[in-house]
Design a protein around this motif. Structure first.
Motif, PDB file in Angstrom:
ATOM      1  N   TRP A  77       0.493  -0.830   0.022  1.00  0.00           N
ATOM      2  CA  TRP A  77       0.197  -0.054   0.537  1.00  0.00           C
ATOM      3  C   TRP A  77       1.070   1.253  -0.049  1.00  0.00           C
ATOM      4  O   TRP A  77       1.509   1.384   1.226  1.00  0.00           O
ATOM      5  CB  TRP A  77      -1.008  -0.239   1.075  1.00  0.00           C
ATOM      6  N   LYS A  78       0.968   1.803  -1.312  1.00  0.00           N
ATOM      7  CA  LYS A  78       1.867   2.856  -1.477  1.00  0.00           C
ATOM      8  C   LYS A  78       0.836   4.313  -1.002  1.00  0.00           C
ATOM      9  O   LYS A  78      -0.437   4.955  -1.631  1.00  0.00           O
ATOM     10  CB  LYS A  78       2.436   3.694  -2.537  1.00  0.00           C
ATOM     11  N   LEU A  79       1.233   5.141  -0.360  1.00  0.00           N
ATOM     12  CA  LEU A  79       0.573   6.970  -0.194  1.00  0.00           C
ATOM     13  C   LEU A  79       2.001   7.488  -1.196  1.00  0.00           C
ATOM     14  O   LEU A  79       2.981   7.257  -1.031  1.00  0.00           O
ATOM     15  CB  LEU A  79       1.216   7.386   0.775  1.00  0.00           C
ATOM     16  N   PRO A  83       1.279  14.906   1.489  1.00  0.00           N
ATOM     17  CA  PRO A  83       2.601  14.632   3.247  1.00  0.00           C
ATOM     18  C   PRO A  83       2.486  13.322   3.672  1.00  0.00           C
ATOM     19  O   PRO A  83       3.243  13.834   4.065  1.00  0.00           O
ATOM     20  CB  PRO A  83       1.145  15.609   3.460  1.00  0.00           C
ATOM     21  N   ASP A  84       1.934  12.945   2.432  1.00  0.00           N
ATOM     22  CA  ASP A  84       1.890  11.818   3.985  1.00  0.00           C
ATOM     23  C   ASP A  84       3.183  11.107   4.394  1.00  0.00           C
ATOM     24  O   ASP A  84       3.400  10.718   5.945  1.00  0.00           O
ATOM     25  CB  ASP A  84       1.160  10.441   3.275  1.00  0.00           C
ATOM     26  N   ARG A  85       4.130  10.642   3.515  1.00  0.00           N
ATOM     27  CA  ARG A  85       5.395  10.025   3.651  1.00  0.00           C
ATOM     28  C   ARG A  85       5.752  10.820   4.581  1.00  0.00           C
ATOM     29  O   ARG A  85       6.817  10.322   5.477  1.00  0.00           O
ATOM     30  CB  ARG A  85       6.051   9.326   2.824  1.00  0.00           C
ATOM     31  N   ILE A  86       6.065  11.802   4.240  1.00  0.00           N
ATOM     32  CA  ILE A  86       7.383  12.677   5.362  1.00  0.00           C
ATOM     33  C   ILE A  86       6.458  13.062   6.844  1.00  0.00           C
ATOM     34  O   ILE A  86       7.027  12.931   7.888  1.00  0.00           O
ATOM     35  CB  ILE A  86       6.793  14.719   4.461  1.00  0.00           C
ATOM     36  N   ILE A  87       4.946  13.347   6.584  1.00  0.00           N
ATOM     37  CA  ILE A  87       4.498  13.103   7.909  1.00  0.00           C
ATOM     38  C   ILE A  87       4.729  11.544   8.819  1.00  0.00           C
ATOM     39  O   ILE A  87       5.341  11.777  10.091  1.00  0.00           O
ATOM     40  CB  ILE A  87       3.033  13.334   8.338  1.00  0.00           C
ATOM     41  N   HIS A  88       5.358  11.186   8.177  1.00  0.00           N
ATOM     42  CA  HIS A  88       5.452   9.475   8.867  1.00  0.00           C
ATOM     43  C   HIS A  88       6.560   9.524   9.175  1.00  0.00           C
ATOM     44  O   HIS A  88       6.836   9.335  10.623  1.00  0.00           O
ATOM     45  CB  HIS A  88       5.298   8.387   8.181  1.00  0.00           C
ATOM     46  N   HIS A  89       7.226   9.403   9.000  1.00  0.00           N
ATOM     47  CA  HIS A  89       8.934  10.533   8.982  1.00  0.00           C
ATOM     48  C   HIS A  89       8.615  10.849   9.764  1.00  0.00           C
ATOM     49  O   HIS A  89       9.619  11.077  11.753  1.00  0.00           O
ATOM     50  CB  HIS A  89       9.366  10.228   8.378  1.00  0.00           C
TER      51      HIS A  89
END
Length: 317
Positions: A77-79, A83-89
């Motif tokens: 599952w790819k986002l 902003p999503d992947r930056i926010i996860h980091h």
């Protein structure tokens, strides 16, 4: 157990957002979305901070794809990067030290400094105690990531985190997909956290000295066959009753020297270690196609096993 608060401003800080972008972009600088953020970092950092502070962030739709990993086919599952992947980091930058300090030493998946080869060293060291490691129980969890129960995971998170703003963001991500999706950077930490109490129960209540976990792949060693069978029954009950998980039916109990422990890409015996046959086969196929860049990476695998003759054949010793 200590619960942590006052974390929200650290997660939302521009310094943390900048660090999150630097870490998330590694190996991806050529991606269109990454170049977009690189083109005006101040603008996009401020947009992410505003989304978080105002709680206007909404999890983006996933792109679901199938990927072959060895013999397994996985649903990824790819986002979007922004902003999503930056926010996860952003989340992991601040919460990783809190989560990982509570993990047992012998869990290895997705943890800094505790990769495959750290596990190889520790399992090999355990096998020097031959009388205490004659038998192996090897098992894994059926559809682990998809089977993670949201209510249980949220409860486990709240045992460590009391900051309501952070919990809002974590809940938002958890609610975005069934289980926790393979592909989210945060998912690998959620998965480890989900099994952390179980790990401590194995070590401290069942008092299993030789226990190793990589994601949902579990190896337990003992001196008596009856002991590992009892462990399997206890483990099955704990996973089912407390975590709503099921063991795959292909669990195994066997003498270590009769079969070897297939774990972390290797087969472990008392006194020697082999590379998994499928990895050697893939290596030989790449030799035929002269994929030289890929070949060098295999030497990093082979040096951790008894592969002197194989490495000598290709000029690595």
């Amino acid at each position: 157990m200590k619960r942590f608060g006052g974390l929200w401003e650290s997660i939302c800080s521009l310094e943390n957002i900048e660090l999150a972008h630097r870490r998330a972009r590694k190996g991806k600088a050529h991606y269109t979305e990454v170049m977009m953020v690189d083109g005006d970092t101040e603008k996009y950092y401020l947009m992410i901070r505003k989304m978080l502070i105002e709680k206007s962030f909404i999890n983006s739709p996933y792109v679901v794809m199938m990927r072959t990993d060895g013999l397994k086919e996985r649903e990824i599952w790819k986002l979007p990067y922004f902003p999503d992947r930056i926010i996860h980091h952003c989340i992991v930058n601040i919460l990783e030290p809190i989560w990982t300090r509570g993990f047992i030493r012998d869990t290895y998946s997705s943890l800094p400094g505790r990769g495959v080869h750290d596990g190889v060293k520790r399992l090999r060291r355990a096998l020097t105690s031959v009388d205490e490691t004659k038998y192996c129980l090897k098992l894994d969890v059926r559809k682990f990531y998809r089977s993670i129960d949201h209510s249980v995971l949220k409860s486990l998170l709240r045992r460590k985190i009391k900051d309501p703003d952070v919990l809002w963001l974590l809940d938002l991500i958890i609610n975005s997909a069934p289980g926790v999706p393979i592909g989210n950077y945060s998912s690998q930490y959620f998965a480890n956290l989900y099994l952390s109490d179980f790990d401590h129960w194995i070590k401290e209540t069942l008092r299993v000295r030789y226990y190793f976990r990589y994601c949902d792949d579990l190896v337990l060693l003992a001196g008596e066959k009856e002991e590992v069978h009892r462990l399997r029954i206890d483990i099955n009950r704990y996973l089912s009753e407390r975590l709503k998980l099921d063991i795959k039916k292909n669990w195994q109990v066997f003498p270590v020297d009769a079969r070897g422990i297939d774990f972390l890409g290797y087969r472990f015996f008392h006194g020697f270690t082999l590379v998994r046959k499928s990895i050697v086969q893939r290596f030989k196929e790449k030799v035929k196609t002269s994929e030289l860049k890929s070949l060098a990476a295999y030497n990093g695998w082979f040096i951790w096993a008894d592969t002197y003759n194989l490495r000598r054949m290709y000029g690595w010793v």
